[in-house]
Scaffold this motif. Sequence first.
Motif, PDB file in Angstrom:
ATOM      1  N   HIS A  77      18.396  -0.299   6.818  1.00  0.00           N
ATOM      2  CA  HIS A  77      17.749   0.232   5.612  1.00  0.00           C
ATOM      3  C   HIS A  77      17.552  -0.856   4.565  1.00  0.00           C
ATOM      4  CE1 HIS A  77      19.722   4.124   7.060  1.00  0.00           C
ATOM      5  NE2 HIS A  77      18.418   4.275   7.223  1.00  0.00           N
ATOM      6  N   LEU A  78      16.481  -0.719   3.779  1.00  0.00           N
ATOM      7  CA  LEU A  78      16.262  -1.603   2.629  1.00  0.00           C
ATOM      8  C   LEU A  78      17.066  -1.052   1.452  1.00  0.00           C
ATOM      9  CD1 LEU A  78      12.367  -2.062   2.725  1.00  0.00           C
ATOM     10  CD2 LEU A  78      14.082  -3.761   3.400  1.00  0.00           C
ATOM     11  N   PRO A  79      18.004  -1.827   0.896  1.00  0.00           N
ATOM     12  CA  PRO A  79      18.738  -1.321  -0.262  1.00  0.00           C
ATOM     13  C   PRO A  79      17.910  -1.358  -1.545  1.00  0.00           C
ATOM     14  CG  PRO A  79      19.527  -3.516   0.341  1.00  0.00           C
ATOM     15  CD  PRO A  79      18.528  -3.111   1.388  1.00  0.00           C
ATOM     16  N   PHE A  80      16.880  -2.242  -1.585  1.00  0.00           N
ATOM     17  CA  PHE A  80      16.082  -2.401  -2.811  1.00  0.00           C
ATOM     18  C   PHE A  80      14.637  -2.715  -2.451  1.00  0.00           C
ATOM     19  CE2 PHE A  80      14.288  -5.826  -5.576  1.00  0.00           C
ATOM     20  CZ  PHE A  80      13.926  -5.030  -6.652  1.00  0.00           C
ATOM     21  N   PHE A  81      13.725  -2.013  -3.136  1.00  0.00           N
ATOM     22  CA  PHE A  81      12.298  -2.304  -3.008  1.00  0.00           C
ATOM     23  C   PHE A  81      11.645  -2.006  -4.353  1.00  0.00           C
ATOM     24  CE2 PHE A  81       7.885  -1.128  -2.488  1.00  0.00           C
ATOM     25  CZ  PHE A  81       7.395  -2.112  -1.635  1.00  0.00           C
ATOM     26  N   ALA A  82      10.693  -2.835  -4.753  1.00  0.00           N
ATOM     27  CA  ALA A  82       9.901  -2.575  -5.963  1.00  0.00           C
ATOM     28  C   ALA A  82       8.486  -3.063  -5.716  1.00  0.00           C
ATOM     29  CB  ALA A  82      10.500  -3.289  -7.171  1.00  0.00           C
ATOM     30  N   GLY A  83       7.535  -2.444  -6.402  1.00  0.00           N
ATOM     31  CA  GLY A  83       6.152  -2.883  -6.246  1.00  0.00           C
ATOM     32  C   GLY A  83       5.238  -2.204  -7.249  1.00  0.00           C
ATOM     33  N   TYR A  84       3.979  -2.640  -7.221  1.00  0.00           N
ATOM     34  CA  TYR A  84       2.958  -2.163  -8.158  1.00  0.00           C
ATOM     35  C   TYR A  84       1.894  -1.372  -7.411  1.00  0.00           C
ATOM     36  CZ  TYR A  84      -1.204  -2.433 -11.135  1.00  0.00           C
ATOM     37  OH  TYR A  84      -2.319  -2.121 -11.862  1.00  0.00           O
ATOM     38  N   LEU A  85       1.513  -0.229  -7.988  1.00  0.00           N
ATOM     39  CA  LEU A  85       0.451   0.601  -7.417  1.00  0.00           C
ATOM     40  C   LEU A  85      -0.577   0.925  -8.498  1.00  0.00           C
ATOM     41  CD1 LEU A  85       2.610   3.202  -5.433  1.00  0.00           C
ATOM     42  CD2 LEU A  85       1.295   1.304  -4.455  1.00  0.00           C
ATOM     43  N   LEU A  86      -1.852   0.849  -8.131  1.00  0.00           N
ATOM     44  CA  LEU A  86      -2.895   1.256  -9.072  1.00  0.00           C
ATOM     45  C   LEU A  86      -2.796   2.744  -9.373  1.00  0.00           C
ATOM     46  CD1 LEU A  86      -6.312  -0.428  -8.178  1.00  0.00           C
ATOM     47  CD2 LEU A  86      -5.117  -0.468 -10.377  1.00  0.00           C
ATOM     48  N   SER A  87      -2.379   3.518  -8.380  1.00  0.00           N
ATOM     49  CA  SER A  87      -2.326   4.971  -8.552  1.00  0.00           C
ATOM     50  C   SER A  87      -1.034   5.554  -7.997  1.00  0.00           C
ATOM     51  CB  SER A  87      -3.523   5.622  -7.848  1.00  0.00           C
ATOM     52  OG  SER A  87      -3.426   7.034  -7.943  1.00  0.00           O
ATOM     53  N   PHE A  88      -0.465   6.493  -8.736  1.00  0.00           N
ATOM     54  CA  PHE A  88       0.746   7.190  -8.303  1.00  0.00           C
ATOM     55  C   PHE A  88       0.586   7.818  -6.922  1.00  0.00           C
ATOM     56  CE2 PHE A  88       2.767  11.335  -7.802  1.00  0.00           C
ATOM     57  CZ  PHE A  88       4.111  11.001  -7.912  1.00  0.00           C
ATOM     58  N   GLU A  89      -0.633   8.272  -6.592  1.00  0.00           N
ATOM     59  CA  GLU A  89      -0.824   8.975  -5.319  1.00  0.00           C
ATOM     60  C   GLU A  89      -0.407   8.110  -4.121  1.00  0.00           C
ATOM     61  OE1 GLU A  89      -4.980   9.538  -3.847  1.00  0.00           O
ATOM     62  OE2 GLU A  89      -5.495   8.442  -5.678  1.00  0.00           O
ATOM     63  N   HIS A  90      -0.413   6.788  -4.287  1.00  0.00           N
ATOM     64  CA  HIS A  90      -0.080   5.912  -3.158  1.00  0.00           C
ATOM     65  C   HIS A  90       1.425   5.785  -2.915  1.00  0.00           C
ATOM     66  CE1 HIS A  90      -4.261   5.264  -2.918  1.00  0.00           C
ATOM     67  NE2 HIS A  90      -4.349   4.482  -3.971  1.00  0.00           N
ATOM     68  N   LEU A  91       2.233   6.464  -3.747  1.00  0.00           N
ATOM     69  CA  LEU A  91       3.674   6.554  -3.439  1.00  0.00           C
ATOM     70  C   LEU A  91       3.851   7.090  -2.014  1.00  0.00           C
ATOM     71  CD1 LEU A  91       6.546   7.991  -5.592  1.00  0.00           C
ATOM     72  CD2 LEU A  91       6.185   8.881  -3.302  1.00  0.00           C
ATOM     73  N   LYS A  92       3.016   8.049  -1.658  1.00  0.00           N
ATOM     74  CA  LYS A  92       3.077   8.641  -0.315  1.00  0.00           C
ATOM     75  C   LYS A  92       2.869   7.566   0.754  1.00  0.00           C
ATOM     76  CE  LYS A  92       0.552  11.998   2.507  1.00  0.00           C
ATOM     77  NZ  LYS A  92      -0.634  12.854   2.562  1.00  0.00           N
ATOM     78  N   ASP A  93       1.908   6.677   0.523  1.00  0.00           N
ATOM     79  CA  ASP A  93       1.638   5.610   1.497  1.00  0.00           C
ATOM     80  C   ASP A  93       2.815   4.649   1.608  1.00  0.00           C
ATOM     81  OD1 ASP A  93      -1.488   5.912   2.111  1.00  0.00           O
ATOM     82  OD2 ASP A  93      -1.162   6.269  -0.010  1.00  0.00           O
ATOM     83  N   VAL A  94       3.402   4.305   0.457  1.00  0.00           N
ATOM     84  CA  VAL A  94       4.573   3.416   0.465  1.00  0.00           C
ATOM     85  C   VAL A  94       5.702   4.053   1.260  1.00  0.00           C
ATOM     86  CG1 VAL A  94       6.371   2.338  -0.956  1.00  0.00           C
ATOM     87  CG2 VAL A  94       3.990   2.281  -1.718  1.00  0.00           C
ATOM     88  N   ALA A  95       5.969   5.331   0.977  1.00  0.00           N
ATOM     89  CA  ALA A  95       7.070   6.024   1.651  1.00  0.00           C
ATOM     90  C   ALA A  95       6.830   6.121   3.154  1.00  0.00           C
ATOM     91  CB  ALA A  95       7.256   7.417   1.045  1.00  0.00           C
ATOM     92  N   GLU A  96       5.577   6.359   3.533  1.00  0.00           N
ATOM     93  CA  GLU A  96       5.280   6.486   4.961  1.00  0.00           C
ATOM     94  C   GLU A  96       5.351   5.143   5.682  1.00  0.00           C
ATOM     95  OE1 GLU A  96       1.652   8.736   5.061  1.00  0.00           O
ATOM     96  OE2 GLU A  96       2.709  10.634   4.740  1.00  0.00           O
ATOM     97  N   VAL A  97       4.902   4.086   5.017  1.00  0.00           N
ATOM     98  CA  VAL A  97       4.963   2.752   5.627  1.00  0.00           C
ATOM     99  C   VAL A  97       6.406   2.264   5.727  1.00  0.00           C
ATOM    100  CG1 VAL A  97       4.431   0.311   5.202  1.00  0.00           C
ATOM    101  CG2 VAL A  97       2.628   2.011   5.065  1.00  0.00           C
ATOM    102  N   LEU A  98       7.179   2.447   4.666  1.00  0.00           N
ATOM    103  CA  LEU A  98       8.584   2.014   4.713  1.00  0.00           C
ATOM    104  C   LEU A  98       9.384   2.900   5.664  1.00  0.00           C
ATOM    105  CD1 LEU A  98       9.319   1.095   0.974  1.00  0.00           C
ATOM    106  CD2 LEU A  98       8.704  -0.422   2.861  1.00  0.00           C
ATOM    107  N   GLY A  99       9.037   4.193   5.704  1.00  0.00           N
ATOM    108  CA  GLY A  99       9.575   5.112   6.708  1.00  0.00           C
ATOM    109  C   GLY A  99      11.069   5.011   6.944  1.00  0.00           C
TER     110      GLY A  99
END
Length: 202
Positions: A77-99
Amino acid sequence: MTATLERKEIDDTAFARLESEGRLLNPLLKAPTNQFGRVGFRGELALRFAPKVADEARPPELLCTQAMAVAKVGEKHLPFFAGYLLSFEHLKDVAEVLGDTLSAGGKYFLFCNNIDLSKKYQVPYKGAMFYVLPIDEATVYNELLDLFYLEKGDLKKKDTAGKLDAVADAALKYDVTFDTITYDEGLALMGPVRNPNENRPV
């Protein structure tokens, strides 16, 4: 030899699948940090790839930029991740990619351009809790320094790996809570998506 060693280190961390899928792009850092057994990444996380045309790879359609993350050798597991998104809706994409690299105890920070500047949220998704924060003109790195009360001057003499270690260590201790909302509530609250190319000289 060093590249092989670093690749071997990455292969034994939560970065392994992301690396094999070609998602860890344009790295300022993708190597062991100054903390024993920790591998760090600073760069861009590819969220959605463009279709290949005649075997010619094209730039990803969607990125999480200014990404920062650490992983421990031997842990999945990744204990820490941070990043920038143009739109909140892409939280879903981040979560699915990090899985499967996400965990309930991890500290995950997403700075979204279309979240009200006065608001901060926590959003549970895929068994993990994301801190969702607004971003104005600052960088993710500077926003995290402010959030964790880290002095930029204290970190100036450190190398890229040392700076990431300091931020990650502060993130892992961070326990402030904000209003918890669902992903769907966040979609309803988010503002319009800004064009990242506006106001740029042509």
